[in-house]
Design a protein around this motif. Structure first.
Motif, PDB file in Angstrom:
ATOM      1  N   TYR A  97       0.811  -1.221   0.000  1.00 33.63           N
ATOM      2  CA  TYR A  97       0.000   0.000   0.000  1.00 33.63           C
ATOM      3  C   TYR A  97       0.844   1.270   0.000  1.00 33.63           C
ATOM      4  CZ  TYR A  97      -3.297  -3.519   1.705  1.00 33.63           C
ATOM      5  OH  TYR A  97      -4.053  -4.653   1.852  1.00 33.63           O
ATOM      6  N   GLY A  98       2.080   1.166   0.462  1.00 25.74           N
ATOM      7  CA  GLY A  98       2.872   2.376   0.627  1.00 25.74           C
ATOM      8  C   GLY A  98       2.473   3.081   1.906  1.00 25.74           C
ATOM      9  N   SER A  99       3.422   3.372   2.756  1.00 22.85           N
ATOM     10  CA  SER A  99       3.119   4.040   4.024  1.00 22.85           C
ATOM     11  C   SER A  99       4.401   4.652   4.562  1.00 22.85           C
ATOM     12  CB  SER A  99       2.532   3.052   5.041  1.00 22.85           C
ATOM     13  OG  SER A  99       3.429   1.997   5.287  1.00 22.85           O
ATOM     14  N   SER A 100       4.292   5.340   5.688  1.00 22.80           N
ATOM     15  CA  SER A 100       5.439   6.009   6.281  1.00 22.80           C
ATOM     16  C   SER A 100       6.069   5.141   7.367  1.00 22.80           C
ATOM     17  CB  SER A 100       5.017   7.356   6.878  1.00 22.80           C
ATOM     18  OG  SER A 100       4.131   7.149   7.958  1.00 22.80           O
ATOM     19  N   MET A 277      -2.692   0.667  11.093  1.00 23.10           N
ATOM     20  CA  MET A 277      -3.412   1.274  12.212  1.00 23.10           C
ATOM     21  C   MET A 277      -4.015   2.630  11.864  1.00 23.10           C
ATOM     22  SD  MET A 277      -4.415   0.931  15.308  1.00 23.10           S
ATOM     23  CE  MET A 277      -3.456  -0.366  16.100  1.00 23.10           C
ATOM     24  N   GLU A 278      -3.338   3.440  11.073  1.00 22.65           N
ATOM     25  CA  GLU A 278      -3.829   4.784  10.775  1.00 22.65           C
ATOM     26  C   GLU A 278      -4.361   4.910   9.350  1.00 22.65           C
ATOM     27  OE1 GLU A 278      -0.756   7.554  11.711  1.00 22.65           O
ATOM     28  OE2 GLU A 278      -1.062   7.361  13.869  1.00 22.65           O
ATOM     29  N   ARG A 279      -4.704   3.791   8.742  1.00 20.31           N
ATOM     30  CA  ARG A 279      -5.208   3.817   7.371  1.00 20.31           C
ATOM     31  C   ARG A 279      -6.631   3.292   7.281  1.00 20.31           C
ATOM     32  NH1 ARG A 279      -2.039   4.161   3.083  1.00 20.31           N
ATOM     33  NH2 ARG A 279      -3.211   2.546   2.009  1.00 20.31           N
ATOM     34  N   PHE A 280      -7.250   2.993   8.412  1.00 24.31           N
ATOM     35  CA  PHE A 280      -8.602   2.441   8.417  1.00 24.31           C
ATOM     36  C   PHE A 280      -9.583   3.363   7.704  1.00 24.31           C
ATOM     37  CE2 PHE A 280     -12.801   2.104  10.402  1.00 24.31           C
ATOM     38  CZ  PHE A 280     -13.073   0.752  10.241  1.00 24.31           C
ATOM     39  N   GLY A 482       0.830   7.210   1.189  1.00 25.97           N
ATOM     40  CA  GLY A 482       0.015   6.064   0.803  1.00 25.97           C
ATOM     41  C   GLY A 482      -1.479   6.229   0.989  1.00 25.97           C
ATOM     42  N   PHE A 483      -1.971   7.462   1.167  1.00 28.17           N
ATOM     43  CA  PHE A 483      -3.405   7.691   1.353  1.00 28.17           C
ATOM     44  C   PHE A 483      -4.080   7.960   0.010  1.00 28.17           C
ATOM     45  CE2 PHE A 483      -1.752   8.831   5.567  1.00 28.17           C
ATOM     46  CZ  PHE A 483      -2.596   8.083   6.362  1.00 28.17           C
ATOM     47  N   ASP A 484      -5.250   7.353  -0.197  1.00 30.23           N
ATOM     48  CA  ASP A 484      -6.006   7.547  -1.433  1.00 30.23           C
ATOM     49  C   ASP A 484      -7.321   8.297  -1.216  1.00 30.23           C
ATOM     50  OD1 ASP A 484      -4.210   6.173  -3.151  1.00 30.23           O
ATOM     51  OD2 ASP A 484      -4.960   4.273  -2.369  1.00 30.23           O
ATOM     52  N   ASN A 485      -7.946   8.078  -0.064  1.00 24.60           N
ATOM     53  CA  ASN A 485      -9.280   8.645   0.172  1.00 24.60           C
ATOM     54  C   ASN A 485      -9.331   9.541   1.400  1.00 24.60           C
ATOM     55  OD1 ASN A 485     -10.381   7.110  -2.003  1.00 24.60           O
ATOM     56  ND2 ASN A 485     -10.464   5.320  -0.670  1.00 24.60           N
ATOM     57  N   TYR A 486      -8.208  10.119   1.787  1.00 29.15           N
ATOM     58  CA  TYR A 486      -8.184  10.926   3.003  1.00 29.15           C
ATOM     59  C   TYR A 486      -9.075  12.158   2.833  1.00 29.15           C
ATOM     60  CZ  TYR A 486      -6.475  13.832   6.822  1.00 29.15           C
ATOM     61  OH  TYR A 486      -6.390  14.615   7.931  1.00 29.15           O
ATOM     62  N   LEU A 487     -10.075  12.279   3.694  1.00 32.80           N
ATOM     63  CA  LEU A 487     -11.048  13.369   3.633  1.00 32.80           C
ATOM     64  C   LEU A 487     -11.586  13.523   2.205  1.00 32.80           C
ATOM     65  CD1 LEU A 487      -9.386  16.003   6.014  1.00 32.80           C
ATOM     66  CD2 LEU A 487     -10.992  14.187   6.574  1.00 32.80           C
ATOM     67  N   HIS A 488     -11.588  14.738   1.667  1.00 28.43           N
ATOM     68  CA  HIS A 488     -12.150  14.967   0.328  1.00 28.43           C
ATOM     69  C   HIS A 488     -11.043  15.171  -0.706  1.00 28.43           C
ATOM     70  CE1 HIS A 488     -16.412  14.904   0.975  1.00 28.43           C
ATOM     71  NE2 HIS A 488     -16.359  15.800   1.935  1.00 28.43           N
ATOM     72  N   THR A 489     -10.014  14.310  -0.675  1.00 29.09           N
ATOM     73  CA  THR A 489      -8.925  14.461  -1.642  1.00 29.09           C
ATOM     74  C   THR A 489      -9.425  14.308  -3.074  1.00 29.09           C
ATOM     75  OG1 THR A 489      -8.416  12.120  -1.296  1.00 29.09           O
ATOM     76  CG2 THR A 489      -7.093  13.714  -0.092  1.00 29.09           C
TER      77      THR A 489
END
Length: 581
Positions: A97-100, A277-280, A482-489
């Motif tokens: 997924y790609g993450s930090s 954990m922070e990608r739910f 690695g975020f795709d849908n964070y808020l209204h991106t």
């Protein structure tokens, strides 16, 4: 004399280690004066990664002691193995997924904290009553002096859950012989006072957990050891199954029920290794049904499972569920049968109370709650007598020093990055675009975070009209974090592309946002507008128009009024009274 001084020093260090998570938010302690501090919870020193590194450094200093303990302790070996599997699952997530680095830091925290509790069990057992009492006083004081009893955690459920987990520690000072009786008394007084003075914000998780755990611990003394040995796995399976059963069979219109169902659907696709954990909240919108957004107390943009077992499983997959199963069953197996002291019983109370509260909220997933729960498990899993004799090798001291310094550097980065982020958010709230962008940039240079990158994109898009720069920042959310849908991106990408006269490219993004947030007025209206501009087939336009009118009707407004909606108004969930109308 030298050994006595070292012993006192280790006791002080153990007490500080207990209190570290509560000392991690400097602005939270300014709230002890009763003053309101906007966005106080954003500024912090510590996070899961820094505490995980500190725990690892403590383990390295007593590596010999841990090695000997692991050889003779099957339960601790199983805990360590499941923690290592969690780390491996996180490595796979990063690849897929790609993450930090922070996601690996969270996995390290869950792996190292119980082991740190084990190797320092002798000191932690002695300092636990003191540290828990100090923590309870801080939580109670901050809760009373803050609005809605939010306290230093920023959430009344978390403040009350952790408070009542730590409060019985005071009984260790007041009366050591009648621990259970006095605990029942303080529970009754606390519930009565809390219900009388704070009837609107009393935590339902606490009200359920207090009598359930108190009665459960009393009855558990009556059970023979063999019964506990074979009953523990069954109890854990039951605790894990209840949320899913509620989600499947309950007809209650409640946001938690719909989140249980959505999380179960997510686990069908990602249950083996989890999503992080922070990608739910980045994955879950695809599984939420429209009924969720119509339910009371629906969190539109930051939903979480409201259940720690679902949370840990969605984060780390099967390994996470197995990890908590080992902790839960191990704690029940080691629960004292007849003879006990308050110091022995207190870790069990803290662990199980936070665990129970976490079944209807995330008391066990926010940093102080998870830290205290895991550390208490490590204390219980340790041998009654821990041999810490012998000198610490030089290599251990060097590695531990490096880890401590790394944690200190990360804590400094956290403090500066979150401080600038808070200043940027405050400037944005005042419509001061220049300073907002300035502080967001300073924050992201120190440590790129989703909040800073998203904030910069908002300023570029809405305040400065720099659409190319906005798209670049939104792309970093995916490429860097690695975020795709964070808020209204997706919606922001669509707006930027429309202004760059790339309407055709904007359509998939706004369609995606309208799908993820089915009651968003802005997204549904923009989707309809783009379909009309691109002269799409009449059936597509009609379907989009009917959906937009339905949303307006549910919101209790006209299409003309909807055209004036701002971003903040659009983020509010649908109100039940509008649905009934």
């Amino acid at each position: 004399m030298k050994e006595e001084k070292l012993s006192k020093l280790s006791l002080i260090a153990a007490a500080i280690f207990f209190l570290l998570p509560l000392l991690g938010m400097p602005l939270a302690f300014a709230r002890l004066t009763g003053n309101k501090i906007p966005l106080f919870g954003m500024v912090k020193f510590l996070d899961f990664t820094t505490l995980g590194l500190v725990a690892l450094a403590m383990i390295v200093l007593r590596a010999k002691s841990l090695y000997g303990t692991l050889q003779n302790n099957k339960l601790l070996r199983l805990t360590t193995l499941s923690g290592v599997v969690i780390l491996l699952a996180t490595f796979i997530q990063q690849w897929l997924y790609g993450s930090s680095f922070d996601h690996l830091g969270i996995a390290l925290f869950y792996t190292a904290t119980p082991l740190a509790g084990t190797v320092y069990a002798a000191e932690l057992r002695k300092t636990l009553p003191f540290a828990a009492t100090v923590g309870a006083i801080l939580l109670l004081w901050s809760g009373i002096s803050s609005e809605h009893f939010t306290g230093i955690t920023g959430n009344w459920n978390w403040t009350q859950g952790l408070l009542f987990a730590l409060l019985p520690a005071a009984m260790c000072f007041l009366n050591r012989k009648n621990f259970i009786r006095n605990t029942f008394i303080i529970i009754a007084i606390a519930i009565g006072a809390g219900t009388y003075f704070y009837p609107e914000i009393i935590s339902r998780s606490v009200l359920i957990s207090l009598p359930l755990l108190a009665a459960g611990m009393w009855f558990w003394f009556k059970f023979p050891r063999n019964f506990r040995k074979y009953c523990a796995p069954l109890l854990f399976i039951t605790a894990a199954a209840i949320p899913l059963l509620f989600g499947i069979f309950s007809n209650i219109s409640d946001s938690r029920i719909y989140l249980y169902r959505a999380t179960a659907a997510l686990l069908k696709d990602h249950g083996i290794i989890g999503v992080g954990m922070e990608r739910f909240f980045d994955f879950i919108p695809e599984y939420l049904t429209p009924a969720y957004f119509l339910a009371p107390f629906a969190a539109v943009h930051h939903p979480h499972p409201h259940n720690e077992l679902l949370n840990i499983t969605s984060a780390f997959g099967i390994a996470g569920l197995f990890y908590f199963g080992v902790l839960f069953c191990g704690m029940l197996y080691r629960f004292p049968c007849r003879r006990f002291t308050p110091g022995k019983l207190l870790p069990f109370w803290i662990f199980f109370f936070i665990f129970l509260c976490a079944q209807t909220d995330l008391t066990g997933a926010f940093l102080p709650g998870a830290f205290w729960m895991l550390l208490c498990a490590g204390i219980v899993f340790a041998p009654v007598t821990t041999d810490i004799a012998g000198t610490t090798p030089v290599w251990s001291k060097i590695i531990a020093a490096i880890l401590f310094l790394t944690a200190l550097c990360l804590a400094s980065e956290n403090f500066r990055a979150t401080g600038f982020l808070r200043q940027g958010r405050l400037a944005a709230m005042k419509n001061d675009a220049v300073n907002a962008l300035k502080f967001y940039q300073l924050s992201s240079r120190i440590k790129p975070t989703k909040e800073a990158l998203y904030g910069k994109a908002e300023v570029y898009l809405h305040a400065q009209g720099n659409y190319t720069a906005a798209l670049e920042e939104l792309e970093k959310l995916h490429s860097v974090l690695g975020f795709d849908n964070y808020l209204h991106t997706n919606r922001m990408k669509a707006v930027a592309l429309v202004n760059l006269r790339q309407t055709e490219s904007a359509l998939p993004f706004i369609a995606k946002d309208a799908e993820l947030y089915p009651y968003s007025i802005i997204s549904s209206r923009l989707h309809l507008t783009l379909l009309q501009l691109l002269r799409r087939p009449a059936n597509e336009i009609t379907a989009a128009q009917n959906r937009f009118l339905k949303i307006c009707r549910l919101r209790g407004i006209t299409p003309q009024q909807a055209a004036k909606f701002t971003m903040s108004e659009d983020d509010e969930p649908v109100k039940l009274q509008n649905i009934r109308q």
